[in-house]
Design a protein around this motif. Structure first.
Motif, PDB file in Angstrom:
ATOM      1  N   UNK A 316     -40.927  14.911 -33.453  1.00 38.02           N
ATOM      2  CA  UNK A 316     -40.526  13.516 -33.706  1.00 38.02           C
ATOM      3  C   UNK A 316     -41.949  12.575 -33.538  1.00 38.02           C
ATOM      4  N   UNK A 317     -41.984  11.342 -34.053  1.00 35.63           N
ATOM      5  CA  UNK A 317     -42.875  10.604 -33.717  1.00 35.63           C
ATOM      6  C   UNK A 317     -42.520   9.554 -32.789  1.00 35.63           C
ATOM      7  N   UNK A 318     -41.281   9.438 -32.412  1.00 36.29           N
ATOM      8  CA  UNK A 318     -40.999   8.536 -31.498  1.00 36.29           C
ATOM      9  C   UNK A 318     -41.664   8.562 -30.147  1.00 36.29           C
ATOM     10  N   UNK A 319     -42.197   7.167 -29.857  1.00 39.21           N
ATOM     11  CA  UNK A 319     -43.171   7.245 -29.057  1.00 39.21           C
ATOM     12  C   UNK A 319     -42.967   7.827 -27.638  1.00 39.21           C
ATOM     13  N   UNK A 320     -41.658   7.497 -26.945  1.00 38.59           N
ATOM     14  CA  UNK A 320     -41.206   7.982 -25.569  1.00 38.59           C
ATOM     15  C   UNK A 320     -41.352   9.416 -25.697  1.00 38.59           C
ATOM     16  N   UNK A 321     -40.618  10.238 -26.775  1.00 42.13           N
ATOM     17  CA  UNK A 321     -40.810  11.617 -26.825  1.00 42.13           C
ATOM     18  C   UNK A 321     -42.040  12.320 -26.717  1.00 42.13           C
ATOM     19  N   UNK A 322     -43.026  11.666 -27.665  1.00 41.86           N
ATOM     20  CA  UNK A 322     -44.464  12.234 -27.661  1.00 41.86           C
ATOM     21  C   UNK A 322     -45.120  12.034 -26.470  1.00 41.86           C
ATOM     22  N   UNK A 323     -45.004  10.751 -25.658  1.00 36.56           N
ATOM     23  CA  UNK A 323     -45.916  10.442 -24.378  1.00 36.56           C
ATOM     24  C   UNK A 323     -45.158  11.571 -23.475  1.00 36.56           C
ATOM     25  N   UNK A 328     -46.874  16.111 -19.813  1.00 44.53           N
ATOM     26  CA  UNK A 328     -46.567  17.750 -19.387  1.00 44.53           C
ATOM     27  C   UNK A 328     -47.643  18.468 -19.900  1.00 44.53           C
ATOM     28  N   UNK A 329     -48.650  18.184 -20.625  1.00 41.64           N
ATOM     29  CA  UNK A 329     -49.251  19.458 -21.296  1.00 41.64           C
ATOM     30  C   UNK A 329     -50.586  19.311 -20.915  1.00 41.64           C
ATOM     31  N   UNK A 341     -52.867  14.260 -18.345  1.00 46.40           N
ATOM     32  CA  UNK A 341     -52.255  12.719 -18.123  1.00 46.40           C
ATOM     33  C   UNK A 341     -51.469  12.412 -17.092  1.00 46.40           C
ATOM     34  N   UNK A 342     -51.614  11.279 -16.265  1.00 48.49           N
ATOM     35  CA  UNK A 342     -50.991  10.830 -15.311  1.00 48.49           C
ATOM     36  C   UNK A 342     -49.929  10.015 -15.494  1.00 48.49           C
TER      37      UNK A 342
END
Length: 394
Positions: A316-323, A328-329, A341-342
């Motif tokens: 998905x390109x939904x911002x919350x899921x992508x962030x 976590x990566x 990324x903190x």
């Protein structure tokens, strides 16, 4: 004003709006930061898209748009709103110029879209104005000032005078550097601010020279930094006082040459000749753009690649899921070493303290740096424990 380029893939993808992920490079195409970012950042972003499509073969289409914000926050926010509202742009990157980045960050949060800042370095982006929608990816004024302050003890350069640009970047650099120098046992004896894009720096440099400080720190960037270094030579400030650009890049070193910049000590998030991975990618960039990349351009490639991989992972390109996926990566690529990324949106990674070679040491074009020290990310960037970001649980 706008340009577009894209790649073809199957039309509709579950979870991807319109079956397309659209990325916008909002940059300075003709002003004082155009050599640092500009067309080079657009080229790098397009390389990232092309490589991602070729290597990952996504089921969605990827498109790139770009625009010139002219270093004006009002123009930048107007473009960002149009991109997010009607242009179907999912993520904006670059936004060089701190005032522009801070303004666009507010728009991204209000529209619930992504912003990955690769050009600007204001620590407000990860402190007072941190956002669940924004990442500060490449550098910030804390990491640069913290890195430069290491020379206080190692070289005995313990008195500093700042010549700074009079807007968010300069003020942030001076504040961060002053704190870092004090922590290292040094002293700031004075600061003078000059207008952005000024061509006459004589009065400011004469004040710095008269201070008799061991170091004159230039808290500016781009064309302002080039003019500062040239003017310092004209006034004969060196070698009596050491010039330290707080935000110097290989772009300025190449423009001035090793003879003019030899011995300068810089902090860099990226050096094209660091290792095989950085060299291979940089030579590909050079083949397309005619210049070796600086950290803003390399950071654009890395940021776009990391973003697209996250979109593909969460489907998905939904911002919350992508962030959430991005945070976590781990990130290890041609730009970042030991990247993460903190919670505050800061991408922490290794930084490098480099010194410009003498002309005799330079073996080929763009062979400018000796890497003096690798600064681990957790030492380079502001500790999360001192963050003023509302997203951080203390």
């Amino acid at each position: 004003m706008l340009t577009a380029a894209g790649t073809v893939a199957p039309a509709q993808t579950q979870g991807i709006s319109d079956g397309t992920v659209k990325i916008g490079v909002l940059t300075d195409m003709a002003g004082l930061f155009s050599d640092i970012a500009g067309a080079g950042a657009v080229t790098a972003a397009q390389m990232a898209i092309d490589d991602f499509v070729e290597n990952e073969k996504p089921s969605f289409k990827v498109e790139l748009v770009s625009a010139d914000h002219q270093n004006k926050p009002d123009i930048a926010t107007g473009i960002a709103r149009q991109w997010y509202d009607t242009g179907n742009v999912d993520m904006i990157t670059d936004v060089i110029n701190s005032g522009v980045a801070l303004a666009v960050s507010s728009v991204a949060e209000s529209k619930n879209r992504m912003l990955i800042v690769t050009g600007s370095g204001s620590t407000r982006l990860t402190n007072e104005q941190c956002s669940p929608n924004a990442i500060s990816y490449t550098w910030d004024t804390y990491s640069y000032a913290n890195g430069q302050s290491r020379i206080v003890k190692s070289l005995g350069l313990d008195t500093w005078y700042f010549v700074a640009v009079d807007y968010a970047l300069g003020k942030s650099l001076v504040a961060e550097a002053s704190d870092a120098i004090a922590r290292s046992g040094g002293k700031v004896v004075g600061t003078v601010y000059h207008p952005i894009s000024t061509t006459d720096l004589s009065s400011f440099l004469l004040q710095a020279q008269a201070s008799k400080a061991k170091v004159i720190g230039f808290a500016n960037a781009g064309a302002d930094l080039l003019n500062s270094i040239k003017s310092a030579q004209d006034f004969g400030i060196t070698p009596g006082q050491t010039i330290v650009p707080l935000v110097g890049t290989i772009t300025e070193v190449n423009a001035l040459g090793a003879a003019a910049t030899q011995g300068m000590i810089l902090v860099e998030p990226f050096y094209w000749d660091l290792d095989d991975l950085s060299r291979q990618w940089s030579r590909r960039f050079f083949a397309k753009f005619g210049k070796m990349p600086n950290f803003v351009q390399a950071g654009a490639y890395s940021a776009v690649t990391s973003y697209l991989k996250a979109v593909q992972a969460v489907k998905t390109d939904e911002a919350g899921a992508v962030m959430k996926q991005l945070k976590s990566t781990p990130i290890n690529d041609m730009f970042a070493r030991n990247g993460k990324i903190r919670a505050d949106g800061r991408m922490v990674h290794d930084m490098y303290l480099v010194q410009v070679k003498t002309p005799r040491e330079v073996k080929e074009k763009w062979d400018y740096y000796n890497v003096k020290e690798i600064i681990p990310g957790d030492e380079a960037f502001q500790p999360l424990s001192t963050s003023r970001c509302r997203l951080v649980t203390q």
